[in-house]
Design a protein around this motif. Structure first.
Motif, short mmCIF file in Angstrom:
data_model
loop_
_atom_site.label_atom_id
_atom_site.label_comp_id
_atom_site.label_asym_id
_atom_site.label_seq_id
_atom_site.Cartn_x
_atom_site.Cartn_y
_atom_site.Cartn_z
N LYS A 1 0.88 -1.25 0.10
CA LYS A 1 0.12 -0.22 0.14
C LYS A 1 0.88 1.30 0.12
O LYS A 1 1.94 1.11 0.54
N ASP A 2 0.47 2.31 -0.42
CA ASP A 2 1.10 3.71 -0.59
C ASP A 2 0.57 4.43 0.45
O ASP A 2 -0.39 5.08 0.43
N ILE A 3 1.46 4.42 1.57
CA ILE A 3 1.32 5.34 2.75
C ILE A 3 2.00 6.69 2.62
O ILE A 3 3.36 6.39 2.66
N THR B 1 1.27 13.67 11.90
CA THR B 1 1.65 12.96 13.32
C THR B 1 1.78 11.30 13.05
O THR B 1 1.24 10.85 12.09
N LYS B 2 1.89 10.87 14.22
CA LYS B 2 2.08 9.46 14.25
C LYS B 2 0.67 8.85 14.21
O LYS B 2 0.59 7.81 13.58
N GLN C 1 -3.64 5.68 11.69
CA GLN C 1 -4.85 5.64 10.91
C GLN C 1 -4.52 5.11 9.38
O GLN C 1 -5.29 4.33 9.10
N ALA C 2 -3.71 5.64 8.80
CA ALA C 2 -3.56 5.44 7.37
C ALA C 2 -3.13 3.82 7.05
O ALA C 2 -3.56 3.36 6.14
N ILE C 3 -2.07 3.42 8.08
CA ILE C 3 -1.90 2.12 7.86
C ILE C 3 -2.94 1.25 8.25
O ILE C 3 -3.04 0.17 7.36
N ASN D 1 -4.36 -1.47 5.62
CA ASN D 1 -4.56 -3.10 5.70
C ASN D 1 -5.90 -3.53 5.77
O ASN D 1 -6.37 -4.68 5.28
N VAL D 2 -7.01 -2.81 6.25
CA VAL D 2 -8.27 -3.26 5.98
C VAL D 2 -8.64 -3.36 4.62
O VAL D 2 -9.15 -4.38 4.09
N LYS D 3 -8.20 -2.49 3.79
CA LYS D 3 -8.60 -2.66 2.31
C LYS D 3 -7.87 -3.76 1.56
O LYS D 3 -8.39 -4.29 0.84
#
Length: 171
Positions: free
Chosen positions: A47-49, A54-55, A60-62, A66-68
């Motif tokens: 995935k492209d994060i 902020t951490k 949240q993006a990770i 991962n859910v996707k």
């Protein structure tokens, strides 16, 4: 089962391998192994994060990414070996639960398929039957907690062993 883009079942490989310093290279090797067994591999780093301010936003993006990836998969194969203790990686366990909720086919692998009670025996008090923390040990003669052992097909070995079992069952 979603074979629409490649004609192959998609396998999400859940596990703590993402924390290794060679995770990107290892992910490529794991995906090649999936290919060799007739599956399309999906590695959690696929995935492209983008860098976030902020951490928390990065986390949240990770999570969303991962859910996707789990949603895209037909099969989850999870590394259920102990990670930093006696139990599997908690993120991996969450992904297994998510896959179960999405009706994915679930597989796991462990290097030691003895029961949890057998593996924890050195810390169990023979008089009380309690573990060194004073609590009971789940003993259903399963290699992991029943919440993993019941819905997953668990094989002894590694990813390749789980892929062999999945190919036998699904292809």
């Amino acid at each position: 089962m979603d074979e629409t883009t490649t004609g192959k079942l998609k396998v999400y490989m859940a596990g703590f391998e993402v924390f290794r310093t060679d995770a990107v290279e290892l992910g490529k090797q794991m995906k090649a192994l999936c290919e060799a067994y007739g599956f399309e591999g999906i590695f959690p780093l696929d995935k492209d994060i983008k860098p976030s301010p902020t951490k928390w936003e990065t986390a949240q993006a990770i999570f969303a990414g991962n859910v996707k990836l789990v949603q895209k998969a037909d099969v989850i194969i999870a590394n259920l070996n102990p990670f930093r203790g006696h139990e599997p990686d908690s993120g991996t366990v969450f992904e297994c639960g998510l896959g179960y909720a999405m009706n994915k086919k679930l597989y796991g692998f462990v290097s030691d398929k003895r029961t949890q009670a057998e593996k924890l025996m050195p810390g169990i008090n023979p008089q009380t039957g309690l573990y060194q923390d004073g609590m009971q040990v789940e003993n259903f003669e399963l290699p992991t907690n029943l919440m993993l052992s019941v819905p997953l097909t668990i094989v002894e070995g590694g990813l390749e062993d789980a892929l062999k079992q999945a190919r036998q069952d699904l292809l």
